[in-house]
Design a protein around this motif. Structure first.
Motif, PDB file in Angstrom:
ATOM      1  N   ALA A 206       0.798  -1.035  -0.294  1.00  0.00           N
ATOM      2  CA  ALA A 206      -0.042   0.139  -0.162  1.00  0.00           C
ATOM      3  C   ALA A 206       1.389   1.424  -0.242  1.00  0.00           C
ATOM      4  CB  ALA A 206      -0.729   0.107   1.542  1.00  0.00           C
ATOM      5  N   TRP A 207       1.979   0.833   0.751  1.00  0.00           N
ATOM      6  CA  TRP A 207       2.946   2.245   1.066  1.00  0.00           C
ATOM      7  C   TRP A 207       4.111   2.377  -0.199  1.00  0.00           C
ATOM      8  CZ3 TRP A 207       2.329   6.432   4.519  1.00  0.00           C
ATOM      9  CH2 TRP A 207       1.040   6.474   5.352  1.00  0.00           C
ATOM     10  N   THR A 208       3.930   1.167  -0.678  1.00  0.00           N
ATOM     11  CA  THR A 208       5.378   1.192  -2.154  1.00  0.00           C
ATOM     12  C   THR A 208       4.206   0.767  -3.322  1.00  0.00           C
ATOM     13  OG1 THR A 208       6.300   0.704  -0.643  1.00  0.00           O
ATOM     14  CG2 THR A 208       7.186   0.259  -2.063  1.00  0.00           C
ATOM     15  N   PRO A 209       4.085   1.806  -4.064  1.00  0.00           N
ATOM     16  CA  PRO A 209       3.396   0.731  -5.379  1.00  0.00           C
ATOM     17  C   PRO A 209       4.266   0.043  -6.484  1.00  0.00           C
ATOM     18  CG  PRO A 209       2.812   3.389  -4.289  1.00  0.00           C
ATOM     19  CD  PRO A 209       4.049   3.069  -4.258  1.00  0.00           C
ATOM     20  N   ARG A 210       5.514   0.913  -6.178  1.00  0.00           N
ATOM     21  CA  ARG A 210       6.875  -0.289  -7.264  1.00  0.00           C
ATOM     22  C   ARG A 210       6.476  -1.833  -7.092  1.00  0.00           C
ATOM     23  NH1 ARG A 210       9.635   2.989  -9.949  1.00  0.00           N
ATOM     24  NH2 ARG A 210      10.650   1.554 -11.360  1.00  0.00           N
ATOM     25  N   ARG A 211       6.129  -2.747  -7.491  1.00  0.00           N
ATOM     26  CA  ARG A 211       6.446  -4.207  -7.322  1.00  0.00           C
ATOM     27  C   ARG A 211       7.608  -4.351  -7.009  1.00  0.00           C
ATOM     28  NH1 ARG A 211       3.343  -8.738  -8.724  1.00  0.00           N
ATOM     29  NH2 ARG A 211       4.577 -10.485  -8.605  1.00  0.00           N
ATOM     30  N   ALA A 212       8.617  -3.853  -7.533  1.00  0.00           N
ATOM     31  CA  ALA A 212       9.879  -4.347  -7.576  1.00  0.00           C
ATOM     32  C   ALA A 212      10.304  -4.194  -5.058  1.00  0.00           C
ATOM     33  CB  ALA A 212      11.358  -4.052  -8.400  1.00  0.00           C
ATOM     34  N   TYR A 213      10.087  -3.198  -5.829  1.00  0.00           N
ATOM     35  CA  TYR A 213      10.484  -2.209  -4.095  1.00  0.00           C
ATOM     36  C   TYR A 213       9.744  -3.058  -3.436  1.00  0.00           C
ATOM     37  CZ  TYR A 213      12.849   1.639  -6.903  1.00  0.00           C
ATOM     38  OH  TYR A 213      13.649   1.920  -7.970  1.00  0.00           O
ATOM     39  N   ALA A 214       8.271  -3.154  -3.646  1.00  0.00           N
ATOM     40  CA  ALA A 214       7.772  -3.607  -2.616  1.00  0.00           C
ATOM     41  C   ALA A 214       7.895  -5.551  -1.764  1.00  0.00           C
ATOM     42  CB  ALA A 214       6.193  -3.932  -2.964  1.00  0.00           C
ATOM     43  N   THR A 215       8.179  -6.029  -2.892  1.00  0.00           N
ATOM     44  CA  THR A 215       8.307  -6.920  -2.784  1.00  0.00           C
ATOM     45  C   THR A 215       9.899  -7.203  -2.531  1.00  0.00           C
ATOM     46  OG1 THR A 215       8.323  -7.873  -5.515  1.00  0.00           O
ATOM     47  CG2 THR A 215       9.543  -9.577  -3.996  1.00  0.00           C
ATOM     48  N   ALA A 216      11.385  -6.100  -2.350  1.00  0.00           N
ATOM     49  CA  ALA A 216      12.152  -6.818  -1.825  1.00  0.00           C
ATOM     50  C   ALA A 216      12.236  -6.514  -0.184  1.00  0.00           C
ATOM     51  CB  ALA A 216      13.175  -5.426  -2.439  1.00  0.00           C
ATOM     52  N   ALA A 217      11.003  -4.860   0.172  1.00  0.00           N
ATOM     53  CA  ALA A 217      10.558  -4.546   1.485  1.00  0.00           C
ATOM     54  C   ALA A 217       9.842  -5.534   1.850  1.00  0.00           C
ATOM     55  CB  ALA A 217       9.449  -2.920   1.227  1.00  0.00           C
ATOM     56  N   ILE A 218       9.256  -6.339   1.426  1.00  0.00           N
ATOM     57  CA  ILE A 218       8.724  -7.272   2.079  1.00  0.00           C
ATOM     58  C   ILE A 218       9.084  -8.039   2.542  1.00  0.00           C
ATOM     59  CG2 ILE A 218       6.743  -8.952   2.278  1.00  0.00           C
ATOM     60  CD1 ILE A 218       5.172  -7.215   0.613  1.00  0.00           C
ATOM     61  N   VAL A 219      10.510  -8.957   1.979  1.00  0.00           N
ATOM     62  CA  VAL A 219      11.081 -10.133   2.472  1.00  0.00           C
ATOM     63  C   VAL A 219      12.311  -9.745   3.044  1.00  0.00           C
ATOM     64  CG1 VAL A 219      13.355 -11.219   1.547  1.00  0.00           C
ATOM     65  CG2 VAL A 219      11.785 -10.721   0.336  1.00  0.00           C
ATOM     66  N   ALA A 220      12.561  -8.392   3.453  1.00  0.00           N
ATOM     67  CA  ALA A 220      13.499  -7.508   3.956  1.00  0.00           C
ATOM     68  C   ALA A 220      12.605  -7.332   5.823  1.00  0.00           C
ATOM     69  CB  ALA A 220      13.743  -6.537   4.167  1.00  0.00           C
ATOM     70  N   LEU A 221      11.181  -6.801   5.673  1.00  0.00           N
ATOM     71  CA  LEU A 221      10.541  -7.282   6.791  1.00  0.00           C
ATOM     72  C   LEU A 221      10.350  -8.534   7.244  1.00  0.00           C
ATOM     73  CD1 LEU A 221       8.568  -4.957   8.426  1.00  0.00           C
ATOM     74  CD2 LEU A 221       6.836  -5.416   7.205  1.00  0.00           C
ATOM     75  N   PHE A 222       9.751  -9.605   6.609  1.00  0.00           N
ATOM     76  CA  PHE A 222      10.395 -10.901   7.444  1.00  0.00           C
ATOM     77  C   PHE A 222      11.527 -11.457   7.594  1.00  0.00           C
ATOM     78  CE2 PHE A 222       6.415 -12.064   4.656  1.00  0.00           C
ATOM     79  CZ  PHE A 222       5.340 -11.063   5.095  1.00  0.00           C
ATOM     80  N   VAL A 223      12.363 -10.830   7.301  1.00  0.00           N
ATOM     81  CA  VAL A 223      13.915 -12.002   7.423  1.00  0.00           C
ATOM     82  C   VAL A 223      14.569 -10.605   9.008  1.00  0.00           C
ATOM     83  CG1 VAL A 223      16.361 -12.573   7.106  1.00  0.00           C
ATOM     84  CG2 VAL A 223      13.886 -12.930   5.398  1.00  0.00           C
ATOM     85  N   LEU A 224      14.803  -9.435   8.162  1.00  0.00           N
ATOM     86  CA  LEU A 224      15.565  -8.198   9.599  1.00  0.00           C
ATOM     87  C   LEU A 224      15.102  -8.210  10.572  1.00  0.00           C
ATOM     88  CD1 LEU A 224      16.540  -6.162   6.449  1.00  0.00           C
ATOM     89  CD2 LEU A 224      18.009  -7.868   7.250  1.00  0.00           C
ATOM     90  N   PRO A 225      14.009  -8.319  10.864  1.00  0.00           N
ATOM     91  CA  PRO A 225      14.095  -7.748  12.296  1.00  0.00           C
ATOM     92  C   PRO A 225      14.362  -9.109  13.653  1.00  0.00           C
ATOM     93  CG  PRO A 225      11.934  -7.640  11.530  1.00  0.00           C
ATOM     94  CD  PRO A 225      12.795  -7.802  10.499  1.00  0.00           C
ATOM     95  N   GLY A 226      13.855 -10.842  12.846  1.00  0.00           N
ATOM     96  CA  GLY A 226      14.806 -11.681  14.154  1.00  0.00           C
ATOM     97  C   GLY A 226      16.760 -11.732  13.992  1.00  0.00           C
ATOM     98  N   LEU A 227      16.773 -11.500  13.177  1.00  0.00           N
ATOM     99  CA  LEU A 227      18.445 -11.514  12.575  1.00  0.00           C
ATOM    100  C   LEU A 227      18.661 -10.570  13.514  1.00  0.00           C
ATOM    101  CD1 LEU A 227      18.917 -11.366   8.463  1.00  0.00           C
ATOM    102  CD2 LEU A 227      19.200 -13.401  10.696  1.00  0.00           C
ATOM    103  N   ILE A 228      18.418  -8.851  13.199  1.00  0.00           N
ATOM    104  CA  ILE A 228      18.435  -8.248  14.874  1.00  0.00           C
ATOM    105  C   ILE A 228      18.254  -8.220  15.764  1.00  0.00           C
ATOM    106  CG2 ILE A 228      18.245  -5.959  15.120  1.00  0.00           C
ATOM    107  CD1 ILE A 228      17.856  -5.096  12.323  1.00  0.00           C
ATOM    108  N   ALA A 229      17.497  -8.824  16.231  1.00  0.00           N
ATOM    109  CA  ALA A 229      17.009  -9.581  17.795  1.00  0.00           C
ATOM    110  C   ALA A 229      17.800 -10.867  18.316  1.00  0.00           C
ATOM    111  CB  ALA A 229      15.948 -10.244  17.729  1.00  0.00           C
ATOM    112  N   GLY A 230      18.346 -11.337  16.932  1.00  0.00           N
ATOM    113  CA  GLY A 230      19.494 -12.635  17.597  1.00  0.00           C
ATOM    114  C   GLY A 230      20.493 -11.844  18.248  1.00  0.00           C
ATOM    115  N   ILE A 231      21.701 -11.068  17.463  1.00  0.00           N
ATOM    116  CA  ILE A 231      22.680 -10.277  17.585  1.00  0.00           C
ATOM    117  C   ILE A 231      22.379  -9.534  19.197  1.00  0.00           C
ATOM    118  CG2 ILE A 231      23.648  -8.281  15.806  1.00  0.00           C
ATOM    119  CD1 ILE A 231      23.291  -9.803  13.469  1.00  0.00           C
ATOM    120  N   VAL A 232      21.334  -8.494  18.415  1.00  0.00           N
ATOM    121  CA  VAL A 232      21.218  -8.238  20.071  1.00  0.00           C
ATOM    122  C   VAL A 232      21.055  -8.542  21.323  1.00  0.00           C
ATOM    123  CG1 VAL A 232      19.566  -6.790  21.589  1.00  0.00           C
ATOM    124  CG2 VAL A 232      19.887  -5.975  18.800  1.00  0.00           C
TER     125      VAL A 232
END
Length: 302
Positions: A206-232
């Motif tokens: 909804a906030w990122t109409p460009r398909r490629a940007y939206a797909t990359a952002a969704i994958v990052a949103l699913f992956v990065l928080p868990g990795l950052i939490a583990g590092i912290v």
């Protein structure tokens, strides 16, 4: 003397104007129609062959573990080794969702931009809002249709697994009584996954109409928080790590799975949290996402 040039003439027919006198289905029908359309679009139904490729691939990968388990159960039943199948370490109801979590995340990343993003790219929002639909109706219908599609994608393999365990058992009645109590936690976890991952994916699109940007952002949103939490957590900041874990979609779903199936948490969790906190975190995150999506389409210019 030359003849005058022949010119083509036109005729004007006064057909009059007649107002529509049929039934007006209203706002509720418009919302339901858009939700159904969103569900069909997610799976590429009613569209060309290219739109069906990703849903077919991800759907097959989601169902494959259940089919393999049922195949093993069929072989065991044919060999007549009975309940020795319990010691084979097959995927069960409480571990199935975690085994296909990556596939579901990729499905959301691939298909969510097809709804909100495409409408914005093609400039058709004004057509939706000019009808019986209101702006919140549009957002909620799109969200409901996509989340329902993810829910169906999760429930189909679990249904196959349930039927395989019951129908291939030596004692159908006993097998039914043994597997029936797993239905409520399966439905609850499937609903939580579809609501959380589906709404997150749709919010990004909804906030990122460009398909490629939206797909990359969704994958990052699913992956990065868990990795950052583990590092912290590894570097010793437990409080911040706990907060990040309660914001990470994957770890939240691990916790809700443990809550619904009354199972122990994975060894990733280096701290002691009651499992109900993950359910509360999932509900709060879903509510916040819905509010953000509604805010987006309430203020968007068309």
């Amino acid at each position: 003397m030359t003849a005058p040039p022949v010119t083509r003439g036109g005729s004007i027919y006064d057909l009059g104007y007649r107002s529509y006198e049929g039934p007006r289905l209203g706002r509720g029908h418009a919302v339901r129609s858009l939700a159904i359309h969103s569900f069909r679009t997610t799976f590429g139904l009613g569209r060309g062959g290219r739109a069906k490729v990703a849903p077919i691939i991800f759907g097959a990968l989601t169902v494959l573990p259940a089919v393999l388990v049922v195949g093993v159960l069929a072989i065991v039943a044919r060999l007549g080794v009975g309940r020795q199948v319990d010691g084979l370490g097959l995927i069960g109801f409480d571990t199935y969702f975690s085994s296909v979590s990556v596939i579901i995340a990729l499905f959301c990343a691939a298909q969510a931009p097809e709804l909100f993003g495409r409408d914005q790219r093609h400039g058709v929002l004004a057509l939706y809002f000019a009808r019986a639909l209101r702006r919140p109706d549009y957002a909620l219908a799109r969200l409901a249709g996509f989340c329902l599609a993810v829910f169906v994608l999760l429930v189909i393999p679990m249904t196959i697994l349930f039927l395989g365990r019951v129908l291939l058992s030596e004692d159908l009645v006993a097998a039914l009584g043994e597997n029936l109590p797993t239905v409520p936690p399966v439905v609850a976890q499937a609903a939580t996954i579809s609501a959380l991952l589906g709404s997150l994916s749709m919010a990004v699109s909804a906030w990122t109409p460009r398909r490629a940007y939206a797909t990359a952002a969704i994958v990052a949103l699913f992956v990065l928080p868990g990795l950052i939490a583990g590092i912290v957590i590894e570097i010793g900041s437990g409080a911040i790590g706990t907060a990040l874990v309660l914001l990470s979609p994957n770890t939240i779903l691990d916790g809700t799975n443990a809550f619904y199936f009354d199972a122990p948490l994975d060894t990733f969790f280096f701290f002691d949290l009651p499992t109900w906190t993950f359910v509360a975190s999932a509900l709060a995150e879903i509510a916040l996402i819905v509010v953000l999506v509604l805010r987006r389409f309430t203020r968007i210019t068309t």
